[in-house]
Scaffold this motif. Structure first.
Motif, PDB file in Angstrom:
ATOM      1  N   ARG A 131       0.869  -1.171   0.000  1.00  0.00           N
ATOM      2  CA  ARG A 131       0.000   0.000   0.000  1.00  0.00           C
ATOM      3  C   ARG A 131       0.906   1.220   0.000  1.00  0.00           C
ATOM      4  NH1 ARG A 131      -2.718  -3.323   4.218  1.00  0.00           N
ATOM      5  NH2 ARG A 131      -4.449  -4.300   3.144  1.00  0.00           N
ATOM      6  N   ASP A 132       1.453   1.502  -1.165  1.00  0.00           N
ATOM      7  CA  ASP A 132       2.505   2.508  -1.278  1.00  0.00           C
ATOM      8  C   ASP A 132       1.938   3.917  -1.285  1.00  0.00           C
ATOM      9  OD1 ASP A 132       4.862   3.793  -1.614  1.00  0.00           O
ATOM     10  OD2 ASP A 132       5.322   2.947  -3.579  1.00  0.00           O
ATOM     11  N   PHE A 133       2.107   4.608  -0.186  1.00  0.00           N
ATOM     12  CA  PHE A 133       1.729   6.009  -0.077  1.00  0.00           C
ATOM     13  C   PHE A 133       2.965   6.902  -0.107  1.00  0.00           C
ATOM     14  CE2 PHE A 133       2.354   4.195   4.080  1.00  0.00           C
ATOM     15  CZ  PHE A 133       3.190   5.110   4.700  1.00  0.00           C
ATOM     16  N   PHE A 134       4.132   6.311  -0.295  1.00  0.00           N
ATOM     17  CA  PHE A 134       5.401   7.024  -0.207  1.00  0.00           C
ATOM     18  C   PHE A 134       5.970   7.404  -1.573  1.00  0.00           C
ATOM     19  CE2 PHE A 134      10.012   7.226   0.344  1.00  0.00           C
ATOM     20  CZ  PHE A 134      10.113   8.078   1.427  1.00  0.00           C
ATOM     21  N   LEU A 135       6.164   6.442  -2.455  1.00  0.00           N
ATOM     22  CA  LEU A 135       6.854   6.697  -3.723  1.00  0.00           C
ATOM     23  C   LEU A 135       6.071   7.538  -4.729  1.00  0.00           C
ATOM     24  CD1 LEU A 135       8.803   3.375  -4.304  1.00  0.00           C
ATOM     25  CD2 LEU A 135       9.702   5.610  -3.671  1.00  0.00           C
ATOM     26  N   PRO A 136       4.754   7.346  -4.931  1.00  0.00           N
ATOM     27  CA  PRO A 136       4.057   8.198  -5.911  1.00  0.00           C
ATOM     28  C   PRO A 136       4.154   9.700  -5.595  1.00  0.00           C
ATOM     29  CG  PRO A 136       2.745   6.264  -5.457  1.00  0.00           C
ATOM     30  CD  PRO A 136       3.882   6.242  -4.478  1.00  0.00           C
ATOM     31  N   PRO A 137       3.908  10.134  -4.338  1.00  0.00           N
ATOM     32  CA  PRO A 137       4.092  11.564  -4.064  1.00  0.00           C
ATOM     33  C   PRO A 137       5.549  12.011  -4.200  1.00  0.00           C
ATOM     34  CG  PRO A 137       2.761  10.572  -2.346  1.00  0.00           C
ATOM     35  CD  PRO A 137       3.292   9.457  -3.189  1.00  0.00           C
ATOM     36  N   LEU A 138       6.491  11.128  -3.849  1.00  0.00           N
ATOM     37  CA  LEU A 138       7.911  11.472  -3.956  1.00  0.00           C
ATOM     38  C   LEU A 138       8.303  11.701  -5.405  1.00  0.00           C
ATOM     39  CD1 LEU A 138      10.662  11.834  -2.548  1.00  0.00           C
ATOM     40  CD2 LEU A 138      11.027   9.395  -2.893  1.00  0.00           C
ATOM     41  N   ARG A 139       7.837  10.850  -6.307  1.00  0.00           N
ATOM     42  CA  ARG A 139       8.165  11.010  -7.733  1.00  0.00           C
ATOM     43  C   ARG A 139       7.614  12.322  -8.288  1.00  0.00           C
ATOM     44  NH1 ARG A 139       6.648   5.133  -8.214  1.00  0.00           N
ATOM     45  NH2 ARG A 139       8.649   4.056  -8.025  1.00  0.00           N
ATOM     46  N   LYS A 140       6.365  12.650  -7.925  1.00  0.00           N
ATOM     47  CA  LYS A 140       5.768  13.897  -8.409  1.00  0.00           C
ATOM     48  C   LYS A 140       6.515  15.114  -7.863  1.00  0.00           C
ATOM     49  CE  LYS A 140       1.403  12.926  -7.418  1.00  0.00           C
ATOM     50  NZ  LYS A 140      -0.042  13.125  -7.228  1.00  0.00           N
ATOM     51  N   GLN A 141       6.820  15.072  -6.575  1.00  0.00           N
ATOM     52  CA  GLN A 141       7.466  16.213  -5.939  1.00  0.00           C
ATOM     53  C   GLN A 141       8.904  16.385  -6.423  1.00  0.00           C
ATOM     54  OE1 GLN A 141       5.408  18.051  -3.998  1.00  0.00           O
ATOM     55  NE2 GLN A 141       6.973  19.622  -4.108  1.00  0.00           N
ATOM     56  N   LYS A 142       9.563  15.280  -6.744  1.00  0.00           N
ATOM     57  CA  LYS A 142      10.936  15.352  -7.231  1.00  0.00           C
ATOM     58  C   LYS A 142      10.988  16.135  -8.546  1.00  0.00           C
ATOM     59  CE  LYS A 142      13.111  11.496  -8.471  1.00  0.00           C
ATOM     60  NZ  LYS A 142      13.955  10.281  -8.466  1.00  0.00           N
ATOM     61  N   GLN A 143      10.027  15.889  -9.426  1.00  0.00           N
ATOM     62  CA  GLN A 143       9.973  16.620 -10.692  1.00  0.00           C
ATOM     63  C   GLN A 143       9.709  18.106 -10.450  1.00  0.00           C
ATOM     64  OE1 GLN A 143       6.916  14.572 -12.846  1.00  0.00           O
ATOM     65  NE2 GLN A 143       8.314  13.008 -13.624  1.00  0.00           N
ATOM     66  N   LYS A 144       8.801  18.405  -9.535  1.00  0.00           N
ATOM     67  CA  LYS A 144       8.487  19.804  -9.239  1.00  0.00           C
ATOM     68  C   LYS A 144       9.687  20.504  -8.606  1.00  0.00           C
ATOM     69  CE  LYS A 144       5.202  22.765  -6.869  1.00  0.00           C
ATOM     70  NZ  LYS A 144       6.218  23.665  -6.352  1.00  0.00           N
ATOM     71  N   PHE A 145      10.396  19.812  -7.732  1.00  0.00           N
ATOM     72  CA  PHE A 145      11.575  20.375  -7.085  1.00  0.00           C
ATOM     73  C   PHE A 145      12.654  20.717  -8.109  1.00  0.00           C
ATOM     74  CE2 PHE A 145      15.669  19.586  -4.791  1.00  0.00           C
ATOM     75  CZ  PHE A 145      15.607  20.690  -3.951  1.00  0.00           C
ATOM     76  N   ARG A 146      12.898  19.799  -9.027  1.00  0.00           N
ATOM     77  CA  ARG A 146      13.896  20.060 -10.071  1.00  0.00           C
ATOM     78  C   ARG A 146      13.498  21.244 -10.945  1.00  0.00           C
ATOM     79  NH1 ARG A 146      15.403  13.919 -11.849  1.00  0.00           N
ATOM     80  NH2 ARG A 146      16.868  13.550 -10.168  1.00  0.00           N
ATOM     81  N   SER A 147      12.219  21.313 -11.316  1.00  0.00           N
ATOM     82  CA  SER A 147      11.778  22.425 -12.162  1.00  0.00           C
ATOM     83  C   SER A 147      11.864  23.748 -11.407  1.00  0.00           C
ATOM     84  CB  SER A 147      10.372  22.185 -12.692  1.00  0.00           C
ATOM     85  OG  SER A 147       9.426  22.265 -11.664  1.00  0.00           O
ATOM     86  N   ASP A 148      11.574  23.746 -10.105  1.00  0.00           N
ATOM     87  CA  ASP A 148      11.709  24.977  -9.314  1.00  0.00           C
ATOM     88  C   ASP A 148      13.159  25.438  -9.265  1.00  0.00           C
ATOM     89  OD1 ASP A 148       9.010  24.958  -8.815  1.00  0.00           O
ATOM     90  OD2 ASP A 148       9.179  24.264  -6.737  1.00  0.00           O
ATOM     91  N   LEU A 149      14.088  24.512  -9.072  1.00  0.00           N
ATOM     92  CA  LEU A 149      15.512  24.880  -9.043  1.00  0.00           C
ATOM     93  C   LEU A 149      15.984  25.357 -10.418  1.00  0.00           C
ATOM     94  CD1 LEU A 149      17.226  22.215  -6.772  1.00  0.00           C
ATOM     95  CD2 LEU A 149      16.818  24.629  -6.290  1.00  0.00           C
ATOM     96  N   GLU A 150      15.542  24.696 -11.478  1.00  0.00           N
ATOM     97  CA  GLU A 150      15.934  25.118 -12.824  1.00  0.00           C
ATOM     98  C   GLU A 150      15.392  26.510 -13.145  1.00  0.00           C
ATOM     99  OE1 GLU A 150      14.548  21.974 -15.340  1.00  0.00           O
ATOM    100  OE2 GLU A 150      16.210  20.645 -14.781  1.00  0.00           O
ATOM    101  N   ARG A 151      14.167  26.780 -12.712  1.00  0.00           N
ATOM    102  CA  ARG A 151      13.567  28.112 -12.924  1.00  0.00           C
ATOM    103  C   ARG A 151      14.375  29.166 -12.172  1.00  0.00           C
ATOM    104  NH1 ARG A 151       9.676  29.850  -9.676  1.00  0.00           N
ATOM    105  NH2 ARG A 151       9.058  27.722  -9.218  1.00  0.00           N
ATOM    106  N   LEU A 152      14.869  28.816 -10.998  1.00  0.00           N
ATOM    107  CA  LEU A 152      15.656  29.751 -10.196  1.00  0.00           C
ATOM    108  C   LEU A 152      17.017  30.036 -10.849  1.00  0.00           C
ATOM    109  CD1 LEU A 152      15.519  31.259  -7.491  1.00  0.00           C
ATOM    110  CD2 LEU A 152      16.672  29.314  -6.470  1.00  0.00           C
ATOM    111  N   MET A 153      17.560  29.045 -11.549  1.00  0.00           N
ATOM    112  CA  MET A 153      18.879  29.222 -12.159  1.00  0.00           C
ATOM    113  C   MET A 153      18.821  30.011 -13.466  1.00  0.00           C
ATOM    114  SD  MET A 153      21.037  25.776 -11.462  1.00  0.00           S
ATOM    115  CE  MET A 153      19.962  24.638 -12.279  1.00  0.00           C
ATOM    116  N   GLN A 154      17.669  30.179 -14.053  1.00  0.00           N
ATOM    117  CA  GLN A 154      17.570  30.903 -15.333  1.00  0.00           C
ATOM    118  C   GLN A 154      17.642  32.412 -15.128  1.00  0.00           C
ATOM    119  OE1 GLN A 154      14.013  29.525 -17.178  1.00  0.00           O
ATOM    120  NE2 GLN A 154      14.907  27.552 -17.711  1.00  0.00           N
TER     121      GLN A 154
END
Length: 126
Positions: free
Chosen positions: A103-126
């Motif tokens: 009953r995985d409640f851990f990995l699906p939110p982690l995968r979604k948030q990881k993508q958002k985190f990377r995009s937030d950092l990339e937006r900050l670096m531009q």
């Protein structure tokens, strides 16, 4: 670093690029915001996935202990955020056992948030 966490390597290059384009307080804000969002999403997902179980012929309702145990913690002067369940049986819920489906409640939110985190950092670096 604990199980189920992720780490972004190459912080020296990232730090150099960020110093040119943004303040380190912006990075701390992104880390804190994404950690808080991940914690909330894990709690939400645990309510959906953990619906109770059967013990023999009796149905046992969920207590909510796992949801309450999912907390966030900031470290490394605000540059690292940790989130996850603290109950000792949480790994069995996430991975399952030979008698219980996962009953995985851990990995699906982690995968979604990881993508958002990377995009937030990339937006900050531009």
């Amino acid at each position: 670093m604990g199980k189920g966490s992720f780490k972004i390597n190459g912080l020296a290059g990232l730090s150099k690029k960020l110093k040119k384009n943004a303040s380190m307080d912006d990075v701390k804000t992104i880390v804190k915001t994404n950690t808080a969002e991940l914690t909330a999403e894990m709690q939400r997902e645990s309510q959906i996935v953990l619906t109770g179980h059967w013990e023999g012929k009796k149905f046992v309702k969920p207590t909510g202990a796992t949801k309450r145990s999912i907390t966030m913690h900031m470290s490394n002067n605000g540059f690292a955020g940790h989130s996850g369940p603290k109950t000792e049986y949480a790994p069995y819920l996430i991975r399952g056992t030979r008698y219980m489906v996962k009953r995985d409640f851990f990995l699906p939110p982690l995968r979604k948030q990881k993508q958002k985190f990377r995009s937030d950092l990339e937006r900050l670096m531009q």
